[in-house]
Design a protein around this motif. Sequence first.
Motif, PDB file in Angstrom:
ATOM      1  N   MET A   1       0.847  -1.196   0.000  1.00  0.00           N
ATOM      2  CA  MET A   1       0.000   0.000   0.000  1.00  0.00           C
ATOM      3  C   MET A   1       0.883   1.247   0.000  1.00  0.00           C
ATOM      4  O   MET A   1       1.796   1.378   0.819  1.00  0.00           O
ATOM      5  N   ILE A   2       0.604   2.153  -0.926  1.00  0.00           N
ATOM      6  CA  ILE A   2       1.293   3.441  -0.996  1.00  0.00           C
ATOM      7  C   ILE A   2       0.303   4.504  -0.540  1.00  0.00           C
ATOM      8  O   ILE A   2      -0.775   4.647  -1.131  1.00  0.00           O
ATOM      9  N   ILE A   3       0.656   5.238   0.515  1.00  0.00           N
ATOM     10  CA  ILE A   3      -0.215   6.273   1.059  1.00  0.00           C
ATOM     11  C   ILE A   3       0.483   7.619   0.926  1.00  0.00           C
ATOM     12  O   ILE A   3       1.631   7.776   1.351  1.00  0.00           O
ATOM     13  N   PHE A   4      -0.220   8.576   0.328  1.00  0.00           N
ATOM     14  CA  PHE A   4       0.353   9.897   0.091  1.00  0.00           C
ATOM     15  C   PHE A   4      -0.124  10.891   1.141  1.00  0.00           C
ATOM     16  O   PHE A   4      -1.296  10.903   1.525  1.00  0.00           O
ATOM     17  N   ASP A   5       0.815  11.742   1.552  1.00  0.00           N
ATOM     18  CA  ASP A   5       0.476  12.924   2.332  1.00  0.00           C
ATOM     19  C   ASP A   5       0.104  14.032   1.355  1.00  0.00           C
ATOM     20  O   ASP A   5       0.461  13.990   0.165  1.00  0.00           O
ATOM     21  N   ALA A   6      -0.602  15.052   1.846  1.00  0.00           N
ATOM     22  CA  ALA A   6      -1.063  16.121   0.960  1.00  0.00           C
ATOM     23  C   ALA A   6       0.099  16.852   0.305  1.00  0.00           C
ATOM     24  O   ALA A   6       0.018  17.250  -0.862  1.00  0.00           O
ATOM     25  N   ASN A   7       1.217  17.037   1.017  1.00  0.00           N
ATOM     26  CA  ASN A   7       2.323  17.804   0.447  1.00  0.00           C
ATOM     27  C   ASN A   7       2.986  17.094  -0.724  1.00  0.00           C
ATOM     28  O   ASN A   7       3.643  17.725  -1.542  1.00  0.00           O
ATOM     29  N   ALA A   8       2.831  15.766  -0.845  1.00  0.00           N
ATOM     30  CA  ALA A   8       3.460  15.022  -1.941  1.00  0.00           C
ATOM     31  C   ALA A   8       2.646  15.083  -3.225  1.00  0.00           C
ATOM     32  O   ALA A   8       3.190  14.859  -4.314  1.00  0.00           O
ATOM     33  N   VAL A   9       1.355  15.386  -3.126  1.00  0.00           N
ATOM     34  CA  VAL A   9       0.501  15.447  -4.321  1.00  0.00           C
ATOM     35  C   VAL A   9      -0.327  16.729  -4.312  1.00  0.00           C
ATOM     36  O   VAL A   9      -1.429  16.774  -4.872  1.00  0.00           O
ATOM     37  N   ASN A  10       0.190  17.784  -3.703  1.00  0.00           N
ATOM     38  CA  ASN A  10      -0.554  19.034  -3.609  1.00  0.00           C
ATOM     39  C   ASN A  10      -0.822  19.609  -4.996  1.00  0.00           C
ATOM     40  O   ASN A  10       0.073  19.658  -5.852  1.00  0.00           O
ATOM     41  N   LEU A  11      -2.069  20.046  -5.237  1.00  0.00           N
ATOM     42  CA  LEU A  11      -2.494  20.611  -6.522  1.00  0.00           C
ATOM     43  C   LEU A  11      -2.198  19.655  -7.680  1.00  0.00           C
ATOM     44  O   LEU A  11      -1.844  20.081  -8.783  1.00  0.00           O
ATOM     45  N   LEU A  12      -2.359  18.369  -7.427  1.00  0.00           N
ATOM     46  CA  LEU A  12      -2.122  17.358  -8.463  1.00  0.00           C
ATOM     47  C   LEU A  12      -3.090  17.570  -9.622  1.00  0.00           C
ATOM     48  O   LEU A  12      -4.307  17.631  -9.434  1.00  0.00           O
ATOM     49  N   SER A  13      -2.545  17.668 -10.830  1.00  0.00           N
ATOM     50  CA  SER A  13      -3.389  17.822 -12.015  1.00  0.00           C
ATOM     51  C   SER A  13      -3.943  16.462 -12.428  1.00  0.00           C
ATOM     52  O   SER A  13      -3.171  15.518 -12.632  1.00  0.00           O
ATOM     53  N   LEU A  25      -0.194   2.432 -11.460  1.00  0.00           N
ATOM     54  CA  LEU A  25       0.073   1.603 -10.286  1.00  0.00           C
ATOM     55  C   LEU A  25      -1.202   0.905  -9.810  1.00  0.00           C
ATOM     56  O   LEU A  25      -1.193  -0.293  -9.493  1.00  0.00           O
ATOM     57  N   ARG A  26      -2.298   1.637  -9.767  1.00  0.00           N
ATOM     58  CA  ARG A  26      -3.556   1.038  -9.317  1.00  0.00           C
ATOM     59  C   ARG A  26      -4.090   0.039 -10.336  1.00  0.00           C
ATOM     60  O   ARG A  26      -4.580  -1.030  -9.971  1.00  0.00           O
ATOM     61  N   GLN A  27      -3.986   0.392 -11.624  1.00  0.00           N
ATOM     62  CA  GLN A  27      -4.527  -0.476 -12.662  1.00  0.00           C
ATOM     63  C   GLN A  27      -3.761  -1.789 -12.751  1.00  0.00           C
ATOM     64  O   GLN A  27      -4.326  -2.818 -13.128  1.00  0.00           O
ATOM     65  N   SER A  28      -2.494  -1.761 -12.402  1.00  0.00           N
ATOM     66  CA  SER A  28      -1.682  -2.979 -12.472  1.00  0.00           C
ATOM     67  C   SER A  28      -2.125  -4.023 -11.458  1.00  0.00           C
ATOM     68  O   SER A  28      -1.816  -5.204 -11.597  1.00  0.00           O
ATOM     69  N   ARG A  29      -2.834  -3.581 -10.413  1.00  0.00           N
ATOM     70  CA  ARG A  29      -3.303  -4.449  -9.329  1.00  0.00           C
ATOM     71  C   ARG A  29      -2.159  -5.057  -8.515  1.00  0.00           C
ATOM     72  O   ARG A  29      -2.383  -5.948  -7.702  1.00  0.00           O
ATOM     73  N   HIS A  30      -0.954  -4.581  -8.749  1.00  0.00           N
ATOM     74  CA  HIS A  30       0.174  -5.005  -7.915  1.00  0.00           C
ATOM     75  C   HIS A  30       0.301  -4.120  -6.682  1.00  0.00           C
ATOM     76  O   HIS A  30       0.903  -4.532  -5.686  1.00  0.00           O
ATOM     77  N   HIS A  31      -0.234  -2.912  -6.766  1.00  0.00           N
ATOM     78  CA  HIS A  31      -0.099  -1.960  -5.666  1.00  0.00           C
ATOM     79  C   HIS A  31      -1.426  -1.250  -5.441  1.00  0.00           C
ATOM     80  O   HIS A  31      -2.189  -1.010  -6.376  1.00  0.00           O
ATOM     81  N   ARG A  32      -1.652  -0.907  -4.194  1.00  0.00           N
ATOM     82  CA  ARG A  32      -2.766  -0.039  -3.836  1.00  0.00           C
ATOM     83  C   ARG A  32      -2.200   1.350  -3.568  1.00  0.00           C
ATOM     84  O   ARG A  32      -1.138   1.488  -2.953  1.00  0.00           O
ATOM     85  N   VAL A  33      -2.902   2.371  -4.027  1.00  0.00           N
ATOM     86  CA  VAL A  33      -2.457   3.755  -3.849  1.00  0.00           C
ATOM     87  C   VAL A  33      -3.605   4.520  -3.208  1.00  0.00           C
ATOM     88  O   VAL A  33      -4.714   4.552  -3.751  1.00  0.00           O
ATOM     89  N   ALA A  34      -3.340   5.145  -2.065  1.00  0.00           N
ATOM     90  CA  ALA A  34      -4.438   5.735  -1.298  1.00  0.00           C
ATOM     91  C   ALA A  34      -4.014   7.043  -0.648  1.00  0.00           C
ATOM     92  O   ALA A  34      -2.827   7.394  -0.596  1.00  0.00           O
ATOM     93  N   VAL A  35      -5.028   7.753  -0.163  1.00  0.00           N
ATOM     94  CA  VAL A  35      -4.834   8.911   0.713  1.00  0.00           C
ATOM     95  C   VAL A  35      -5.814   8.768   1.866  1.00  0.00           C
ATOM     96  O   VAL A  35      -6.929   8.270   1.688  1.00  0.00           O
ATOM     97  N   PRO A  36      -5.436   9.179   3.072  1.00  0.00           N
ATOM     98  CA  PRO A  36      -6.419   9.229   4.160  1.00  0.00           C
ATOM     99  C   PRO A  36      -7.497  10.268   3.855  1.00  0.00           C
ATOM    100  O   PRO A  36      -7.272  11.213   3.092  1.00  0.00           O
ATOM    101  N   TRP A  37      -8.656  10.099   4.456  1.00  0.00           N
ATOM    102  CA  TRP A  37      -9.751  11.042   4.231  1.00  0.00           C
ATOM    103  C   TRP A  37      -9.311  12.470   4.514  1.00  0.00           C
ATOM    104  O   TRP A  37      -9.698  13.399   3.798  1.00  0.00           O
TER     105      TRP A  37
END
Length: 534
Positions: A1-13, A25-37
């Motif tokens: 599982m890869i979890i991002f903090d806001a500062n790592a993806v701030n204003l992500l286009s 990464l998500r489509q490959s189904r090898h990894h989960r990519v998430a952010v906390p609420w």
Amino acid sequence: MIIFDANAVNLLSPEGPRADIIRKLRQSRHHRVAVPWMVLEELAAHQANLYPVKHQAVLNTLEKLRAILPWEPENSLEPLDLERLLDHWRKVYGEIFEVIETSDGVIRRAFQREAMALPPTKRGKDHSEGGRDAAIWFSILEFLKQNPDEHVHFVTNNSTDFSDGIGYPYPMNEDIRGMEHRLTLLQDFDQVVSQFTKEVSGTDAEAAAGELLRSLPVRERVSQTAVEVLSSPTGFAGLGTTDVTVEWREWLASPEVDLLSVTDVTGHEIEGDVWYTAKASWLLYGLALNGEEASARYVSCVWHMKVLFSTAEGDEAPTLLATEEPLPPDTDDEPCMKILQDLKKRVTGVAAGVKQNLLAAQSSVERLATEQLPPSLREFKLATDQWARKLAADRAALQALIDTPTTGLAQKLAADRAALQALLDTTPANKIARQFAENQAALRALIDPPSRFVRQLAENQAALQGLQALLAPQMTFAQRLADSMAKLDIATTAPQPTAGDDAPDDNAEQPESPGDVGDAPTQEPDADGGDHDE
């Protein structure tokens, strides 16, 4: 599982390369990519925080304009709706990331930690801060506890509050005790790319992308998607059959599709599978609804889109990440015009095949009619002969009943006879012939508009089946006639009373009258059941 903090993806286009890698990464189904609420809310807030300021600036400008105008200026500025904009960005980022929900218990612990200004929170000059960081921290720990088989890579450049991942300050070290080996901190997005993906060279990526996107399954997917998403009440611009720009609103059927070009291809290998993002341009040609007269015409257009796909065998069709409004083809582009001519030939071939199938079906219908009509007519003649014989017998019975009390039944039988005679005078053969001629004419008319062939053929087949139902009224009448004769037989054979029947037989046993004196009680009881004396 890869979890991002806001500062790592701030204003992500959502259309940018970083978002594409997350999708891969998500489509490959090898990894989960998430952010906390909590991070999702921060991302949405960072996109929407300038909206109230900009909206107020427009209102101020309008107020200044009113000050110098002798009339009220017209404007279409809608009221401020901040929650609507926040919901938009929540939905956008919710489609890119998996969202880890923040429980009520996590929120309470986070603000308790902030109140004490303990890491990952801190104390400012005259207040505590960092409650959101604490909510993110406790959300990660809760996920680790609920998923004991998961290893989390937490991506954040906030090493001040979350430490460097090697040692944690108190009380964070107590929070994570026993789970330290399952949490790894990454400093930025580039570390995610270098650790989980391997970039594929541009030449190899373009060759693989072109081969996949030109395949029949992908072209069919694009054609079906065009029918589903390309619809506009205001219409699109396209190229008509005479190479003149026309307006159209939607496809009436799946258009023929071919690939014009593939550009900006990037590939990343993820756990042995290569995933690509690319900009693809498609040429579409087919029957579309005219924007002005609501009639059908053949139209061609160019459709640009961004796609995510993999060349691994068995993977699903490409994912459409973004599409643009279709445009008319460039008539000066020779390769494009050549592909368009090939598409037109393909459509013509399809139409010719439909016409051939139509003619074959027409011959089948004619043979069916030839085989079915004569037996129907023979059955009709046999039925009418039987009715004629039955009518003669009924006529004789009717004459015998004229002077009897059953004149009402006789009148009904006479009416039935007249109806039957009228039926005999009107043969259904002419009706059958006319019906068949109408069906044959309608069937021939289908040759020009092949797109309606299937529906019309089904209607004709139903009509042919309905020919056999033309004899149903005659059969119904015969049943009514048979029922009438049954009632007639009962009426004529029932025994009638005679003068001798009216006199009772002196030797016959007579029933006793309930009023005989011998049966009368000597005393009647009182109402209360006792004897009553005079």
